[in-house]
Design a protein around this motif. Structure first.
Motif, PDB file in Angstrom:
ATOM      1  N   GLU B   1       0.796  -1.105  -0.222  1.00 55.67           N
ATOM      2  CA  GLU B   1      -0.086  -0.147   0.071  1.00 55.67           C
ATOM      3  C   GLU B   1       0.680   1.085  -0.128  1.00 55.67           C
ATOM      4  OE1 GLU B   1      -2.577   0.195   3.746  1.00 55.67           O
ATOM      5  OE2 GLU B   1      -3.148   2.290   3.018  1.00 55.67           O
ATOM      6  N   ALA B   2       0.559   2.197  -0.792  1.00 50.12           N
ATOM      7  CA  ALA B   2       1.368   3.508  -0.959  1.00 50.12           C
ATOM      8  C   ALA B   2       0.989   4.242   0.309  1.00 50.12           C
ATOM      9  CB  ALA B   2       0.998   4.009  -2.306  1.00 50.12           C
ATOM     10  N   GLN B   3       2.035   4.785   1.042  1.00 50.22           N
ATOM     11  CA  GLN B   3       1.546   5.391   2.091  1.00 50.22           C
ATOM     12  C   GLN B   3       2.911   6.231   2.808  1.00 50.22           C
ATOM     13  OE1 GLN B   3       0.413   2.866   5.304  1.00 50.22           O
ATOM     14  NE2 GLN B   3       2.146   1.555   5.131  1.00 50.22           N
ATOM     15  N   VAL B   4       2.428   7.295   3.391  1.00 49.93           N
ATOM     16  CA  VAL B   4       3.750   7.971   4.129  1.00 49.93           C
ATOM     17  C   VAL B   4       3.555   7.860   5.773  1.00 49.93           C
ATOM     18  CG1 VAL B   4       4.592  10.404   4.901  1.00 49.93           C
ATOM     19  CG2 VAL B   4       3.716   9.782   2.488  1.00 49.93           C
ATOM     20  N   THR B   5       4.503   7.429   6.370  1.00 48.59           N
ATOM     21  CA  THR B   5       4.354   6.854   7.740  1.00 48.59           C
ATOM     22  C   THR B   5       5.132   7.934   8.598  1.00 48.59           C
ATOM     23  OG1 THR B   5       6.165   5.399   7.669  1.00 48.59           O
ATOM     24  CG2 THR B   5       3.736   4.515   7.152  1.00 48.59           C
ATOM     25  N   GLN B   6       4.730   8.088   9.755  1.00 50.48           N
ATOM     26  CA  GLN B   6       5.125   9.123  10.653  1.00 50.48           C
ATOM     27  C   GLN B   6       5.510   8.425  12.062  1.00 50.48           C
ATOM     28  OE1 GLN B   6       2.729  12.914   9.077  1.00 50.48           O
ATOM     29  NE2 GLN B   6       3.836  13.236  10.978  1.00 50.48           N
ATOM     30  N   ASN B   7       6.374   8.743  12.646  1.00 48.03           N
ATOM     31  CA  ASN B   7       6.269   8.056  14.129  1.00 48.03           C
ATOM     32  C   ASN B   7       7.092   8.915  15.010  1.00 48.03           C
ATOM     33  OD1 ASN B   7       5.201   5.545  14.357  1.00 48.03           O
ATOM     34  ND2 ASN B   7       6.419   4.994  12.615  1.00 48.03           N
ATOM     35  N   PRO B   8       6.862   9.391  16.278  1.00 50.10           N
ATOM     36  CA  PRO B   8       5.529   8.681  16.881  1.00 50.10           C
ATOM     37  C   PRO B   8       4.521   9.537  16.457  1.00 50.10           C
ATOM     38  CG  PRO B   8       6.649  10.060  18.375  1.00 50.10           C
ATOM     39  CD  PRO B   8       7.509   9.924  17.164  1.00 50.10           C
ATOM     40  N   ARG B   9       3.230   9.125  16.553  1.00 45.52           N
ATOM     41  CA  ARG B   9       1.915   9.560  16.375  1.00 45.52           C
ATOM     42  C   ARG B   9       1.750  10.849  17.577  1.00 45.52           C
ATOM     43  NH1 ARG B   9      -2.085   7.509  13.489  1.00 45.52           N
ATOM     44  NH2 ARG B   9      -2.844   9.655  13.708  1.00 45.52           N
ATOM     45  N   TYR B  10       1.840  10.597  18.706  1.00 39.65           N
ATOM     46  CA  TYR B  10       1.728  11.373  19.649  1.00 39.65           C
ATOM     47  C   TYR B  10       3.136  11.494  20.599  1.00 39.65           C
ATOM     48  CZ  TYR B  10      -3.021  10.447  18.664  1.00 39.65           C
ATOM     49  OH  TYR B  10      -4.047  10.261  17.835  1.00 39.65           O
ATOM     50  N   LEU B  11       3.658  12.785  20.954  1.00 40.01           N
ATOM     51  CA  LEU B  11       4.580  12.910  21.942  1.00 40.01           C
ATOM     52  C   LEU B  11       4.478  13.928  22.843  1.00 40.01           C
ATOM     53  CD1 LEU B  11       7.665  12.032  22.526  1.00 40.01           C
ATOM     54  CD2 LEU B  11       8.268  13.739  20.615  1.00 40.01           C
ATOM     55  N   ILE B  12       4.759  13.863  24.006  1.00 42.48           N
ATOM     56  CA  ILE B  12       4.808  14.785  25.164  1.00 42.48           C
ATOM     57  C   ILE B  12       6.353  14.715  25.722  1.00 42.48           C
ATOM     58  CG2 ILE B  12       3.971  15.498  27.544  1.00 42.48           C
ATOM     59  CD1 ILE B  12       1.541  14.096  26.670  1.00 42.48           C
ATOM     60  N   THR B  13       6.896  15.856  25.461  1.00 46.78           N
ATOM     61  CA  THR B  13       8.274  16.130  26.025  1.00 46.78           C
ATOM     62  C   THR B  13       8.434  17.218  26.690  1.00 46.78           C
ATOM     63  OG1 THR B  13      10.632  15.823  25.477  1.00 46.78           O
ATOM     64  CG2 THR B  13       8.779  17.392  23.890  1.00 46.78           C
ATOM     65  N   VAL B  14       9.656  17.583  27.198  1.00 47.95           N
ATOM     66  CA  VAL B  14       9.924  18.771  27.782  1.00 47.95           C
ATOM     67  C   VAL B  14      10.792  19.680  27.078  1.00 47.95           C
ATOM     68  CG1 VAL B  14       9.541  17.802  30.147  1.00 47.95           C
ATOM     69  CG2 VAL B  14      11.877  17.783  29.044  1.00 47.95           C
ATOM     70  N   THR B  15      10.596  21.080  27.545  1.00 51.70           N
ATOM     71  CA  THR B  15      11.514  21.943  26.860  1.00 51.70           C
ATOM     72  C   THR B  15      13.221  21.345  26.956  1.00 51.70           C
ATOM     73  OG1 THR B  15      10.044  23.771  27.496  1.00 51.70           O
ATOM     74  CG2 THR B  15      12.413  24.302  27.077  1.00 51.70           C
ATOM     75  N   GLY B  16      13.705  21.654  25.871  1.00 52.75           N
ATOM     76  CA  GLY B  16      15.311  21.426  25.537  1.00 52.75           C
ATOM     77  C   GLY B  16      15.419  20.077  25.480  1.00 52.75           C
ATOM     78  N   LYS B  17      14.646  19.199  25.360  1.00 57.33           N
ATOM     79  CA  LYS B  17      15.162  17.711  25.302  1.00 57.33           C
ATOM     80  C   LYS B  17      14.966  17.321  23.693  1.00 57.33           C
ATOM     81  CE  LYS B  17      14.060  12.862  26.833  1.00 57.33           C
ATOM     82  NZ  LYS B  17      13.363  12.207  27.768  1.00 57.33           N
ATOM     83  N   LYS B  18      15.895  17.107  23.067  1.00 58.46           N
ATOM     84  CA  LYS B  18      16.064  16.735  21.687  1.00 58.46           C
ATOM     85  C   LYS B  18      15.106  15.819  21.096  1.00 58.46           C
ATOM     86  CE  LYS B  18      19.232  15.766  17.874  1.00 58.46           C
ATOM     87  NZ  LYS B  18      20.710  15.302  17.792  1.00 58.46           N
ATOM     88  N   LEU B  19      14.471  15.790  20.197  1.00 58.17           N
ATOM     89  CA  LEU B  19      13.623  14.794  19.754  1.00 58.17           C
ATOM     90  C   LEU B  19      13.725  14.793  18.158  1.00 58.17           C
ATOM     91  CD1 LEU B  19      10.623  16.004  18.341  1.00 58.17           C
ATOM     92  CD2 LEU B  19      10.610  16.714  20.755  1.00 58.17           C
ATOM     93  N   THR B  20      13.398  13.544  17.618  1.00 60.00           N
ATOM     94  CA  THR B  20      13.200  13.596  16.258  1.00 60.00           C
ATOM     95  C   THR B  20      11.824  12.552  15.701  1.00 60.00           C
ATOM     96  OG1 THR B  20      15.638  12.976  15.836  1.00 60.00           O
ATOM     97  CG2 THR B  20      14.381  12.141  14.239  1.00 60.00           C
ATOM     98  N   VAL B  21      11.116  13.203  14.779  1.00 62.53           N
ATOM     99  CA  VAL B  21      10.256  12.653  14.300  1.00 62.53           C
ATOM    100  C   VAL B  21      10.213  12.069  12.932  1.00 62.53           C
ATOM    101  CG1 VAL B  21       7.590  13.160  13.748  1.00 62.53           C
ATOM    102  CG2 VAL B  21       8.577  14.429  15.547  1.00 62.53           C
ATOM    103  N   THR B  22      10.149  10.827  12.985  1.00 64.60           N
ATOM    104  CA  THR B  22      10.582  10.226  11.535  1.00 64.60           C
ATOM    105  C   THR B  22       9.475  10.374  10.536  1.00 64.60           C
ATOM    106  OG1 THR B  22       9.753   8.214  12.019  1.00 64.60           O
ATOM    107  CG2 THR B  22      12.215   8.654  12.799  1.00 64.60           C
ATOM    108  N   CYS B  23       9.869  10.180   9.104  1.00 63.78           N
ATOM    109  CA  CYS B  23       8.771  10.252   8.231  1.00 63.78           C
ATOM    110  C   CYS B  23       9.569   9.144   7.134  1.00 63.78           C
ATOM    111  CB  CYS B  23       8.615  11.581   7.635  1.00 63.78           C
ATOM    112  SG  CYS B  23       7.818  11.545   5.984  1.00 63.78           S
ATOM    113  N   SER B  24       8.671   8.377   6.536  1.00 61.76           N
ATOM    114  CA  SER B  24       9.050   7.289   5.598  1.00 61.76           C
ATOM    115  C   SER B  24       7.876   7.371   4.608  1.00 61.76           C
ATOM    116  CB  SER B  24       9.344   6.201   6.243  1.00 61.76           C
ATOM    117  OG  SER B  24       9.802   5.374   5.179  1.00 61.76           O
TER     118      SER B  24
END
Lengths: 114, 114
Positions: B1-24
């Motif tokens: 199936e043709a699609q675009v996926t993202q992870n995570p779907r939901y994220l709660i974090t704190v100020t200053g904490k590095k994060l990455t949202v993936t996309c494929s």
């Protein structure tokens, strides 16, 4: 200046009636594409219709048609025979050039009344 | 199936904490893009990529980084998140070939920065 302007924050339409959602755009690039997307309350973005700047005829996709007036820089979406499932947020968007930046309007919330 | 996926779907974090949202994406699309959606502002493009190792800024790039090392992946990096980056984020991809160039959107990532 805004690249895409949608002046109707909210619209109501009676079921089975037609409705027009307004969109004006601003670009000096002779090559551009115009898009309409639907975002239901579930949040996904659904592509509806596309109009290229060089297309001579207005685009149509089922109940959706795009009223393209190039001189006025407008690209209004017409939904015929509205259905309850058409209740959603609608976004007009423009892409400058073939691979350039995308610009979205602020959206119009459409509510279909039974 | 043709699609675009993202992870995570939901994220709660704190100020200053590095994060990455993936996309494929699995459609071999050249063009990929990140947007943020905020109430009343529509979708605003953060960064876009026309192909591997080719990226460009959109309207709101401050506080974000991207990279395009592989054609299918386009991660969004927040080095030091701040509360004003709380938003709904969408990844999208499209072919750079006519006629449509429509963007296919991922399901969205809702980010909250405390």
């Amino acid at each position: 200046a805004q690249k895409i302007t949608q002046t109707q924050p909210g619209m109501f339409v009676q079921e089975k009636e037609a409705v027009t959602l307004d969109c004006t755009y601003d670009t000096s690039d002779p090559s551009y594409g115009l898009f309409w997307y639907k975002q239901p309350s579930s949040g996904e973005m659904i592509f509806l219709i596309y109009q290229g700047s060089y297309d001579q005829q207005n685009a149509t996709e089922g109940r959706y048609s795009l009223n393209f007036q190039k001189a006025r820089k407008s690209a209004n979406l017409v939904i015929s025979a509205s259905q309850l499932g058409d209740s959603a947020m609608y976004f007009c968007a423009m892409r400058e050039g073939q691979v350039g930046q995308f610009y979205f309007g602020t959206g119009t919330s459409l509510t279909v009344i039974p | 199936e043709a699609q675009v996926t993202q992870n995570p779907r939901y994220l709660i974090t704190v100020t200053g904490k590095k994060l990455t949202v993936t996309c494929s994406q699995n459609m071999n699309h050249e063009y990929m893009s990140w947007y943020r959606q905020d109430p009343g502002l529509g979708l605003r493009q953060i960064y876009y990529s026309m192909n591997v190792e080719v990226t460009d800024k959109g309207d709101v790039p401050e506080g974000y980084k991207v990279s395009r090392k592989e054609k299918r992946n386009f991660p969004l990096i927040l080095e030091s998140p701040s509360p004003n980056q709380t938003s709904l984020y969408f990844c999208a991809s499209s072919s750079d070939r006519a006629p449509y160039n429509e963007q296919f959107f991922g399901p969205g990532t809702r980010l909250t920065v405390l």
